[in-house]
Design a protein around this motif. Structure first.
Motif, PDB file in Angstrom:
ATOM      1  N   PRO A 258      36.844  20.764  40.211  1.00 41.81           N
ATOM      2  CA  PRO A 258      35.750  21.277  39.297  1.00 41.81           C
ATOM      3  C   PRO A 258      35.568  22.690  39.462  1.00 41.81           C
ATOM      4  N   ALA A 259      35.575  23.223  40.721  1.00 40.79           N
ATOM      5  CA  ALA A 259      35.097  24.378  41.115  1.00 40.79           C
ATOM      6  C   ALA A 259      36.242  25.460  41.096  1.00 40.79           C
ATOM      7  N   LEU A 260      37.564  24.861  41.482  1.00 44.32           N
ATOM      8  CA  LEU A 260      38.369  26.131  42.029  1.00 44.32           C
ATOM      9  C   LEU A 260      39.677  25.804  41.039  1.00 44.32           C
ATOM     10  N   TYR A 261      39.819  25.161  39.930  1.00 43.56           N
ATOM     11  CA  TYR A 261      41.000  25.215  39.080  1.00 43.56           C
ATOM     12  C   TYR A 261      40.336  25.511  37.573  1.00 43.56           C
ATOM     13  N   ARG A 262      40.883  26.912  37.186  1.00 47.69           N
ATOM     14  CA  ARG A 262      40.380  27.271  35.860  1.00 47.69           C
ATOM     15  C   ARG A 262      41.555  28.089  35.333  1.00 47.69           C
ATOM     16  N   GLU A 263      41.639  27.944  33.959  1.00 44.58           N
ATOM     17  CA  GLU A 263      42.644  28.535  33.256  1.00 44.58           C
ATOM     18  C   GLU A 263      44.020  28.381  33.462  1.00 44.58           C
ATOM     19  N   GLY A 264      44.120  26.857  33.962  1.00 42.70           N
ATOM     20  CA  GLY A 264      45.447  26.568  34.313  1.00 42.70           C
ATOM     21  C   GLY A 264      46.087  26.953  35.726  1.00 42.70           C
ATOM     22  N   LYS A 265      45.147  27.284  36.424  1.00 46.32           N
ATOM     23  CA  LYS A 265      45.455  27.738  37.735  1.00 46.32           C
ATOM     24  C   LYS A 265      44.498  27.497  39.206  1.00 46.32           C
ATOM     25  N   TRP A 266      44.981  27.342  40.126  1.00 45.67           N
ATOM     26  CA  TRP A 266      44.124  27.216  41.421  1.00 45.67           C
ATOM     27  C   TRP A 266      43.660  28.617  41.890  1.00 45.67           C
ATOM     28  N   TRP A 267      42.496  28.679  42.317  1.00 43.58           N
ATOM     29  CA  TRP A 267      41.785  29.906  42.860  1.00 43.58           C
ATOM     30  C   TRP A 267      41.263  29.547  44.252  1.00 43.58           C
ATOM     31  N   MET A 268      41.130  30.625  45.126  1.00 42.38           N
ATOM     32  CA  MET A 268      40.269  30.331  46.305  1.00 42.38           C
ATOM     33  C   MET A 268      39.079  31.237  46.331  1.00 42.38           C
ATOM     34  N   ASP A 269      38.117  30.911  46.685  1.00 48.19           N
ATOM     35  CA  ASP A 269      37.008  31.429  46.602  1.00 48.19           C
ATOM     36  C   ASP A 269      36.632  32.375  47.648  1.00 48.19           C
ATOM     37  N   TYR A 270      37.327  33.479  47.884  1.00 48.12           N
ATOM     38  CA  TYR A 270      37.015  34.482  48.816  1.00 48.12           C
ATOM     39  C   TYR A 270      36.125  35.183  48.695  1.00 48.12           C
ATOM     40  N   ARG A 271      35.682  35.644  49.862  1.00 43.06           N
ATOM     41  CA  ARG A 271      34.278  36.591  49.861  1.00 43.06           C
ATOM     42  C   ARG A 271      34.752  37.431  51.187  1.00 43.06           C
ATOM     43  N   ARG A 272      34.840  38.635  50.825  1.00 46.11           N
ATOM     44  CA  ARG A 272      35.320  39.498  51.997  1.00 46.11           C
ATOM     45  C   ARG A 272      34.356  40.287  52.188  1.00 46.11           C
ATOM     46  N   LEU A 273      34.406  40.556  53.629  1.00 46.32           N
ATOM     47  CA  LEU A 273      33.425  41.708  54.469  1.00 46.32           C
ATOM     48  C   LEU A 273      34.558  42.714  54.689  1.00 46.32           C
ATOM     49  N   ARG A 274      34.218  43.910  54.212  1.00 44.91           N
ATOM     50  CA  ARG A 274      35.023  45.256  54.338  1.00 44.91           C
ATOM     51  C   ARG A 274      34.327  46.179  55.268  1.00 44.91           C
ATOM     52  N   VAL A 275      34.959  46.641  56.281  1.00 45.08           N
ATOM     53  CA  VAL A 275      34.192  47.502  57.188  1.00 45.08           C
ATOM     54  C   VAL A 275      35.190  48.779  57.299  1.00 45.08           C
ATOM     55  N   HIS A 276      34.214  49.776  57.551  1.00 47.16           N
ATOM     56  CA  HIS A 276      34.533  50.916  57.986  1.00 47.16           C
ATOM     57  C   HIS A 276      33.725  51.381  59.130  1.00 47.16           C
ATOM     58  N   ALA A 277      34.296  51.674  60.242  1.00 43.11           N
ATOM     59  CA  ALA A 277      33.280  52.122  61.428  1.00 43.11           C
ATOM     60  C   ALA A 277      34.088  53.119  62.224  1.00 43.11           C
ATOM     61  N   VAL A 278      33.313  53.803  63.258  1.00 43.33           N
ATOM     62  CA  VAL A 278      33.864  54.583  63.969  1.00 43.33           C
ATOM     63  C   VAL A 278      33.605  54.590  65.570  1.00 43.33           C
ATOM     64  N   ARG A 279      34.550  54.758  66.321  1.00 44.23           N
ATOM     65  CA  ARG A 279      34.150  54.755  67.770  1.00 44.23           C
ATOM     66  C   ARG A 279      33.436  55.938  68.358  1.00 44.23           C
ATOM     67  N   LEU A 280      32.210  55.593  69.048  1.00 43.15           N
ATOM     68  CA  LEU A 280      31.418  56.609  69.178  1.00 43.15           C
ATOM     69  C   LEU A 280      31.901  57.438  70.557  1.00 43.15           C
TER      70      LEU A 280
END
Ligand code: BEZ
Length: 247
Positions: A225-247
């Motif tokens: 019910p949550a992860l099959y839509r429009e004739g295909k499987w999906w994974m409900d990824y949620r990404r953490l995207r990071v840009h950091a610099v070394r001090l």
């Protein structure tokens, strides 16, 4: 990480590095830079960094994945190592990591290694599963395990932005930008959910090999019910995207 299957990875999970290409834009590798690809897997993104004429070292804990990377990209510099226990003699201009750090629960140790590998001012560019990643999948897996008398555990580290910013800051990395966002990701074919579970989620539920098909069929019913839509499987990824610099 253990027991990676490079064949299944190459065949059905190319989206991992295809979606990682956006992160390469953020990395912006420049000719002559030294760049560490932390968790390089089968090496596709390392090869793209090398194509920008940067010098890249790919590090991965899986001998099987590195074996595949060596076959595909024989000129890359690839080393086996643990994300929480690595060190290099010469510092890097950047550490890059795509879809890896959710496998590393000791985030503090990994952050110390990353900071230790960078020159002052060097950048850390990463993306991985953040808080709420695969939530519908995990709820379905937990319910299916409970209904079939199996043990469920969530083996992944999915921090939110402020939690991870603190981890980086303690290691001497200053966050330039950090964001958490949904990325519903299509899986390949009718067997997409099963392939994903076989590739990545064997550690979640302790099914016996002979019961795998029956378990996966029940899991598909639970998550459909949550992860099959429009004739295909999906994974409900949620990404953490990071840009950091070394001090
Ligand atoms: C991810 O990329 O978010 C992920 C991949 C495999 C297992 C868990 C999460």
């Amino acid at each position: 990480m253990s027991a990676w299957d490079p064949n299944l990875y190459q065949k059905s999970h190319a989206f991992v590095w295809e979606l990682g290409r956006g992160l390469l834009d953020l990395l912006g590798p420049r000719p002559g830079e030294r760049i560490l690809d932390l968790g390089c897997g089968t090496g596709q993104l390392s090869a793209e960094i090398a194509a920008a004429e940067a010098y890249v070292v790919g590090l991965d804990s899986s001998a099987d994945m590195l074996g595949r990377a060596r076959k595909s990209f024989p000129t890359l510099d690839l080393v086996q190592g643990d994300a929480t226990r690595f060190a290099f003699n010469r510092p890097f201009d950047a550490v890059f990591s795509n879809a890896v750090l959710h496998w590393v629960p000791d985030a503090e140790a990994a952050a110390r290694c990353i900071a230790g590998a960078l020159r002052p001012g060097g950048r850390f560019i990463a993306e991985f599963g953040g808080k709420g990643n695969c939530a519908a999948f995990l709820a379905g897996a937990e319910a299916t395990a409970a209904a079939t008398g199996l043990r469920f555990r969530n083996p992944w580290y999915y921090p939110d932005a402020s939690e991870y910013e603190q981890v980086l800051s303690l290691a001497g990395l200053r966050v330039v930008n950090i964001s958490l966002f949904d990325r519903l990701t299509p899986l390949e074919g009718e067997s997409g959910m099963r392939d994903w579970v076989r590739m990545f989620a064997k550690a979640v539920v302790n099914w016996r090999d002979e019961d795998a098909e029956a378990f996966l069929a029940k899991l598909e019913i639970a998550v459909r019910p949550a992860l099959y839509r429009e004739g295909k499987w999906w994974m409900d990824y949620r990404r953490l995207r990071v840009h950091a610099v070394r001090l």
